[in-house]
Design a protein around this motif. Sequence first.
Motif, PDB file in Angstrom:
ATOM      1  N   VAL A 106      68.381 -86.424  65.075  1.00 29.45           N
ATOM      2  CA  VAL A 106      69.612 -86.687  65.824  1.00 29.45           C
ATOM      3  C   VAL A 106      69.404 -86.445  67.314  1.00 29.45           C
ATOM      4  O   VAL A 106      69.778 -87.270  68.158  1.00 29.45           O
ATOM      5  CB  VAL A 106      70.756 -85.799  65.282  1.00 29.45           C
ATOM      6  CG1 VAL A 106      71.962 -85.845  66.228  1.00 29.45           C
ATOM      7  CG2 VAL A 106      71.170 -86.259  63.894  1.00 29.45           C
ATOM      8  N   VAL A 107      68.784 -85.294  67.657  1.00 24.24           N
ATOM      9  CA  VAL A 107      68.618 -84.974  69.075  1.00 24.24           C
ATOM     10  C   VAL A 107      67.614 -85.906  69.734  1.00 24.24           C
ATOM     11  O   VAL A 107      67.741 -86.235  70.925  1.00 24.24           O
ATOM     12  CB  VAL A 107      68.202 -83.491  69.246  1.00 24.24           C
ATOM     13  CG1 VAL A 107      66.753 -83.249  68.817  1.00 24.24           C
ATOM     14  CG2 VAL A 107      68.400 -83.057  70.693  1.00 24.24           C
ATOM     15  N   THR A 108      66.647 -86.396  68.989  1.00 22.02           N
ATOM     16  CA  THR A 108      65.676 -87.346  69.555  1.00 22.02           C
ATOM     17  C   THR A 108      66.358 -88.666  69.930  1.00 22.02           C
ATOM     18  O   THR A 108      66.174 -89.181  71.040  1.00 22.02           O
ATOM     19  CB  THR A 108      64.534 -87.610  68.556  1.00 22.02           C
ATOM     20  OG1 THR A 108      63.878 -86.378  68.247  1.00 22.02           O
ATOM     21  CG2 THR A 108      63.522 -88.587  69.138  1.00 22.02           C
ATOM     22  N   VAL A 109      67.147 -89.200  69.011  1.00 24.76           N
ATOM     23  CA  VAL A 109      67.860 -90.457  69.293  1.00 24.76           C
ATOM     24  C   VAL A 109      68.871 -90.249  70.417  1.00 24.76           C
ATOM     25  O   VAL A 109      69.015 -91.089  71.317  1.00 24.76           O
ATOM     26  CB  VAL A 109      68.556 -90.961  68.010  1.00 24.76           C
ATOM     27  CG1 VAL A 109      69.389 -92.210  68.322  1.00 24.76           C
ATOM     28  CG2 VAL A 109      67.527 -91.261  66.929  1.00 24.76           C
ATOM     29  N   SER A 110      69.565 -89.117  70.388  1.00 23.62           N
ATOM     30  CA  SER A 110      70.563 -88.823  71.425  1.00 23.62           C
ATOM     31  C   SER A 110      69.923 -88.751  72.806  1.00 23.62           C
ATOM     32  O   SER A 110      70.434 -89.327  73.776  1.00 23.62           O
ATOM     33  CB  SER A 110      71.263 -87.502  71.112  1.00 23.62           C
ATOM     34  OG  SER A 110      72.064 -87.082  72.195  1.00 23.62           O
ATOM     35  N   THR A 111      68.784 -88.053  72.902  1.00 26.63           N
ATOM     36  CA  THR A 111      68.104 -87.937  74.195  1.00 26.63           C
ATOM     37  C   THR A 111      67.596 -89.282  74.677  1.00 26.63           C
ATOM     38  O   THR A 111      67.690 -89.617  75.867  1.00 26.63           O
ATOM     39  CB  THR A 111      66.933 -86.935  74.089  1.00 26.63           C
ATOM     40  OG1 THR A 111      67.420 -85.699  73.576  1.00 26.63           O
ATOM     41  CG2 THR A 111      66.290 -86.706  75.439  1.00 26.63           C
ATOM     42  N   GLY A 112      67.057 -90.070  73.725  1.00 25.70           N
ATOM     43  CA  GLY A 112      66.602 -91.416  74.096  1.00 25.70           C
ATOM     44  C   GLY A 112      67.732 -92.258  74.668  1.00 25.70           C
ATOM     45  O   GLY A 112      67.544 -92.993  75.657  1.00 25.70           O
ATOM     46  N   ALA A 113      68.921 -92.170  74.074  1.00 21.23           N
ATOM     47  CA  ALA A 113      70.074 -92.931  74.566  1.00 21.23           C
ATOM     48  C   ALA A 113      70.468 -92.476  75.974  1.00 21.23           C
ATOM     49  O   ALA A 113      70.815 -93.301  76.831  1.00 21.23           O
ATOM     50  CB  ALA A 113      71.245 -92.758  73.603  1.00 21.23           C
ATOM     51  N   VAL A 173      78.079 -93.680  74.829  1.00 20.11           N
ATOM     52  CA  VAL A 173      78.889 -93.329  73.654  1.00 20.11           C
ATOM     53  C   VAL A 173      78.013 -92.782  72.526  1.00 20.11           C
ATOM     54  O   VAL A 173      78.314 -91.744  71.915  1.00 20.11           O
ATOM     55  CB  VAL A 173      79.692 -94.553  73.175  1.00 20.11           C
ATOM     56  CG1 VAL A 173      80.366 -94.259  71.830  1.00 20.11           C
ATOM     57  CG2 VAL A 173      80.736 -94.947  74.213  1.00 20.11           C
ATOM     58  N   VAL A 174      76.902 -93.491  72.254  1.00 15.40           N
ATOM     59  CA  VAL A 174      75.983 -93.039  71.190  1.00 15.40           C
ATOM     60  C   VAL A 174      75.431 -91.654  71.516  1.00 15.40           C
ATOM     61  O   VAL A 174      75.376 -90.771  70.657  1.00 15.40           O
ATOM     62  CB  VAL A 174      74.845 -94.069  71.012  1.00 15.40           C
ATOM     63  CG1 VAL A 174      73.756 -93.494  70.091  1.00 15.40           C
ATOM     64  CG2 VAL A 174      75.378 -95.362  70.442  1.00 15.40           C
TER      65      VAL A 174
END
Length: 601
Positions: free
Chosen positions: A47-54, A93-94
């Motif tokens: 979750v934190v990986t995708v969030s940081t990428g966004a 938003v993501v």
Amino acid sequence: MSVVGVQGEERHDFTKEESRQIRRRSLRLLGSLLKPLRWQVAWTALVVTVSTGAQVAGPALIGYGVAEGLPALLDQDWLPLAWAGAAYLATAVVGALLVAVYIRQSARISQAILIDLRKRVFLHTQKLSLEFHESYTSGRIISRQTSDLDAIRELLDSGINQLVQGVLYMTFTAIALVALDWQSGLVLAVALVPLFVLTRWFQQRSQVLFRRSREASAKLIVHFVETMTGIRAVKAFRKEKRNEKEFGDLVEDYRDVNAKVIQVFGVYDPGLVFIGNVTVAMVLLWGGFRVVDGSLAIGFLLAAVLYTRRFFDPMEDMAMFYNSYQSAASALEKISGVLEERPSVPDPVRPVDLWSARGDIAFDDVEFAYTDDRVVLPAFDLAIPAGQTIALVGSTGAGKSTLAKLISRFYDPSRGAVRLDGVDLRDLHPKDLRRAIVMVTQEAYLFSGSVADNIALGKPDASFDEIVAAARAVGAHEFIEGLPNGYDTDVNKRGGRVSAGQRQLISFARAFLADPAVLILDEATSSLDIPSERAVQEGLTTLLADRTAVIIAHRLSTVAIADRVLVMEWGRIVEDGSPAELIGGEGRFARLHAAWRDSLV
């Protein structure tokens, strides 16, 4: 690991090998805490990986919008700019939604770890032998459960978030910057050299200071707890002024070490700002020249500047993480040290059941020593038949309490065996041992709760009638009925306070209700005045009937109810006989009895 080993962790002059062992021990503990949560940790990491990428995608989208969208808009083509704006909004938003998920997940993980660790420390310290608790001060145990666990909580609640998000953010930002403009990435790479030097200096300095801060904090807690626990002695010996100076010195030490920590941050934080601003200026200057000659679009220069600026944003948070990390690492070392302790009186691997004990006690060639050069009880044999009441008499330090603790298996003999009904206590099932042998000490500790609850400690499933019957048997019923709420009186509330002698009577009732085969009274009547002691003699007779009893007492009036007297000196039994036989002789007990009789006159 020995008790000395844990106490040794209060020092900070470890060898490299000792430091490595302590780190490995702490990592083992951390691994055991994380293992049940590994799938939650993996999901949270995703979750934190995708969030940081966004979140990191934002500057690139802004650069695209400026570089491609604005020129297209001049040609009445609004689609590229709209696409860049919509994509930027979508990533925002993501990123925000996934950050919310990450915060909730990380909070669940941290609380699960803390609950597990708190339970482990509490349960493990209960299982440790009496030797540990007599060596390890109560203040330090409280420090393990309070300030040390709080340091770990701070790390888990915020520090880990700062580290994970910061590392991922910086990594993704650097990758995006190199992909967008490798020359700007090269400028950032050069800036990493002074950044590494500054961070390494900060780590080395802060590591020592944070450890000293934890030690200073622990000393403060220990001093405060011991002062409050021994407040009667403080008042009696007018120790307030000395305590004020000692506590003041500890507070000064704590303040000084924290001031040095702040000074280190006072160098590190401005250093980060300076390196970050110089790097941004270099990227802007170098990029500006390339915008002029047309080799770099102005939109991508804007994105490069934003990425460079954002790369340094998490550094201060990561410095704060290092603060939390050092405190938590030191705390975890101390906690892991306690959890590594092993009882000096371990439970048997293959326990022997003894459902109904008669109460025969036998010492077979028993010797006891705290250390190799400190023999307390030289080798001896002793047999105590079931149902016999033994009085242990002797001067202070003669070994009476040690002998009693061997019977209770608070300690194991260094040599030989102590047996109950022919079974070595080291082989006896712990439940059977505690059911068969009960010790009443002079402390007569009462736990929070009602008088009835404290009596029922000897038999948790006892009915109220059984509790009352036990109190009547030892002569405690009358004074309990006189309390504000009788048996429901809270012993820790105003109006429910009981005297030392009354606490002792409650402990007698507790022992009577437990109905052990062997009862040990270790100075158990020392808190009673002469009238109270006489009043309880009848209760003692009832309490000791039909069971093996060992009475340790300086008051020879208590000895009168014994069937047999053992006189101890320097760890040896020097006289053995009935009270009448020894009084009629010319030995040690006869002289003690004569002196006691003269004191009454």
